[in-house]
Design an enzyme around this catalytic site. Structure first.
Site, PDB file in Angstrom:
ATOM      1  N   ASP A 129       6.866 -11.341  95.807  1.00  0.00           N
ATOM      2  CA  ASP A 129       6.764 -12.421  94.826  1.00  0.00           C
ATOM      3  C   ASP A 129       5.344 -12.403  94.282  1.00  0.00           C
ATOM      4  O   ASP A 129       4.436 -12.967  94.885  1.00  0.00           O
ATOM      5  CB  ASP A 129       7.083 -13.752  95.515  1.00  0.00           C
ATOM      6  CG  ASP A 129       7.012 -14.952  94.593  1.00  0.00           C
ATOM      7  OD1 ASP A 129       6.890 -14.766  93.378  1.00  0.00           O
ATOM      8  OD2 ASP A 129       7.064 -16.084  95.100  1.00  0.00           O
ATOM      9  N   GLU A 163       0.059 -18.241  88.914  1.00  0.00           N
ATOM     10  CA  GLU A 163       1.366 -18.905  88.781  1.00  0.00           C
ATOM     11  C   GLU A 163       1.648 -19.765  89.993  1.00  0.00           C
ATOM     12  O   GLU A 163       2.223 -20.864  89.875  1.00  0.00           O
ATOM     13  CB  GLU A 163       2.451 -17.830  88.611  1.00  0.00           C
ATOM     14  CG  GLU A 163       3.832 -18.381  88.247  1.00  0.00           C
ATOM     15  CD  GLU A 163       4.712 -18.673  89.449  1.00  0.00           C
ATOM     16  OE1 GLU A 163       5.829 -19.195  89.254  1.00  0.00           O
ATOM     17  OE2 GLU A 163       4.308 -18.403  90.612  1.00  0.00           O
TER      18      GLU A 163
END
Length: 374
Positions: free
Chosen positions: A104, A137
Site C-alpha cells: 500500500d 496520502e
C-alpha cells in the site's frame, strides 16, 4: 528499471518512504517514468505540507487522438516503514514482521509502470496516459489536496489503492476528524488532591457517553488517541482526545458529531454543577467528501470489461475508507478505486501474492487497450 513487475515491486518496497519522507522514492520514480518516455513534473507540494518531496505528474503522449486516461497511486507508506526487508516464499511476498511491506501503495505503482512498459515494448497503439504519484496520502490525502488538478486532461481516472485485483470501489464515505481538550486543574495528588480536578476522569465520563464503533451500515466512529497527565503524583489538568467519524450519509455524519459534542457538554456541566471549574475545547475538521459513482458510468464499465476479458472476478462495491479518489471526485473528476492484490495493509502482517502483481499489471494493460478501442 526492472523488466518484471515482481522484481520491480521488491525494489520499490526496499526504498524508505514513510509519509513526509518520500524524497528517495520520488527521485527513483521520476527517473523510471522519464526512461519510459514520459514528460515528468514534480510540483511544489512539499513546501505546503512540510514534506521533502512533491507529487509527480507524468504525461505519456499517445498514438491515438483521445483524451488521456488517468492512473493514480501514492508513494508514501505508514509506519513502521523503514528498512523494509521483503521476503518471497511460495509465491508470497511479506516481511520478517518488524515492518509493514509497503504494498500500500507500491503494488499500484509497480503495476502501473510495468503495464505501460509492456505496452511500449509491444508497440501497441495507445491514447495519451497521465500518471499521478501522490505523496502523504496516508496522513490526510495531503498530496492530492495540494495538487493542481487543472493540469489533468483526462475525463476520468483510476486510483490503484485497494485490496484484491477485481475489486472496483465506486463510492467512499466522508470523514470528519475531531479533537477535544478537557481542562481540569492540577494539584498535588498526595497532599491536596481535593484542590484538583482530574481531567482524565472528566474525559473518561464523557467518552462513556459518546457513540463509538459501527453506528450503522454506512456510519462509523472511532476514538483513536488519548493523551494526558504528566506524573502519578499530579492530578492531571489536561487531556486530549482525538478521533474520527465516517459516513456515506451527510445527515448521519453531522448527527454523530453533534452527539459527541453533547456528551462533552453534558459531562462538563455535571462536574461544574458540583462546584468544579471544568472546561473544554471541541474542534472538528472535514477531511474529505463522500462520493458515489453510477454503476453504469464509463469509468466503471471499462474496468469491469477489462477484468472480464481477463477472466477475473469482478467485485463492485462501496468502500469504507478514504483515498485520493475522494479529492478528485470532489473536484469534478470521476475516479474509482481498483485493487492491486495487497493484504493486511497497515500491519506488520502485510503481504501480497506474486500472482496478484501479474494480474494487476495485466488489468492495467487491458484497461488502456480497451480505452484505446472505444
Amino acid at each position: 528499471m526492472k523488466n518484471d513487475v515482481v522484481s520491480y515491486f521488491l525494489e520499490l518496497v526496499s526504498i524508505d518512504s514513510e509519509s513526509g519522507n518520500e524524497r528517495a522514492i520520488v527521485d527513483k520514480l521520476k527517473k523510471d517514468l522519464e526512461e519510459l518516455g514520459a514528460i515528468v513534473e514534480e510540483d511544489d507540494c512539499a513546501s505546503k505540507i512540510e514534506g521533502n518531496a512533491g507529487n509527480l505528474y507524468a504525461y505519456f503522449p499517445g498514438t491515438i487522438n483521445k483524451k488521456p486516461i488517468l492512473l493514480c497511486a501514492h508513494c508514501d507508506t505508514v509506519v513502521p516503514g523503514k528498512d523494509i526487508q521483503p521476503i518471497m516464499e511460495n509465491g508470497r511476498i511479506f516481511t520478517d514482521g518488524t515492518t509493514i511491506l509497503g504494498g500500500d501503495d507500491k503494488s499500484g505503482i509497480a503495476e502501473i509502470l510495468m503495464a505501460i512498459k509492456q505496452i511500449k515494448e509491444k508497440g501497441i497503439e495507445h491514447p495519451p496516459i497521465e500518471v499521478l504519484i501522490t505523496v502523504s496520502e496516508e496522513i490526510g490525502l495531503l498530496g492530492a489536496r495540494n495538487f493542481d488538478i487543472s493540469k489533468l486532461q483526462a475525463g476520468f481516472g483510476y486510483a490503484l489503492d485497494t485490496h484484491q485485483v477485481g475489486e472496483v470501489v465506486i463510492g467512499a464515505p466522508s470523514q470528519i476528524s475531531f479533537q477535544i481538550n478537557f481542562y481540569g486543574k492540577e494539584a498535588h495528588a498526595g497532599v491536596e488532591p481535593e484542590k484538583g480536578l482530574n481531567a482524565i476522569r472528566l474525559a473518561a465520563e464523557a467518552i462513556a457517553l459518546m457513540p463509538n464503533g459501527r453506528i450503522d451500515f454506512e456510519t462509523t466512529c472511532n476514538l483513536g488517541i488519548i493523551k494526558g497527565g504528566t506524573a502519578t503524583n499530579i492530578v492531571p489538568g489536561l487531556v486530549t482526545v482525538e478521533g474520527e467519524v465516517r459516513s456515506h450519509n451527510k445527515g448521519k455524519l453531522q448527527k454523530v458529531c453533534e452527539e459527541i459534542e453533547q456528551a462533552v457538554i453534558s459531562t462538563v456541566h455535571k462536574f461544574n454543577a458540583n462546584g468544579a471549574k471544568a472546561s473544554f475545547h471541541f474542534e472538528l475538521k472535514k477531511e474529505y467528501e463522500a462520493f458515489l459513482i453510477d454503476r453504469n458510468a464509463p469509468v466503471v464499465t471499462l474496468a469491469e470489461k477489462a477484468l472480464q476479458n481477463l477472466h477475473l472476478s469482478v467485485d463492485i462495491k462501496v468502500g469504507g475508507g478514504g483515498s485520493d479518489a475522494n479529492i478528485f471526485n470532489a473536484n469534478g473528476l470521476p475516479m474509482i478505486i481498483v485493487g492491486t492484490g495487497m493484504n493486511n495493509v497497515h500491519t506488520t502482517e502485510e503481504d501480497i501474492l506474486v500472482d496478484e502483481l501479474y494480474r494487476g499489471t495485466a488489468f492495467i494493460e487491458e484497461l488502456i487497450h480497451l480505452y484505446a478501442e472505444e
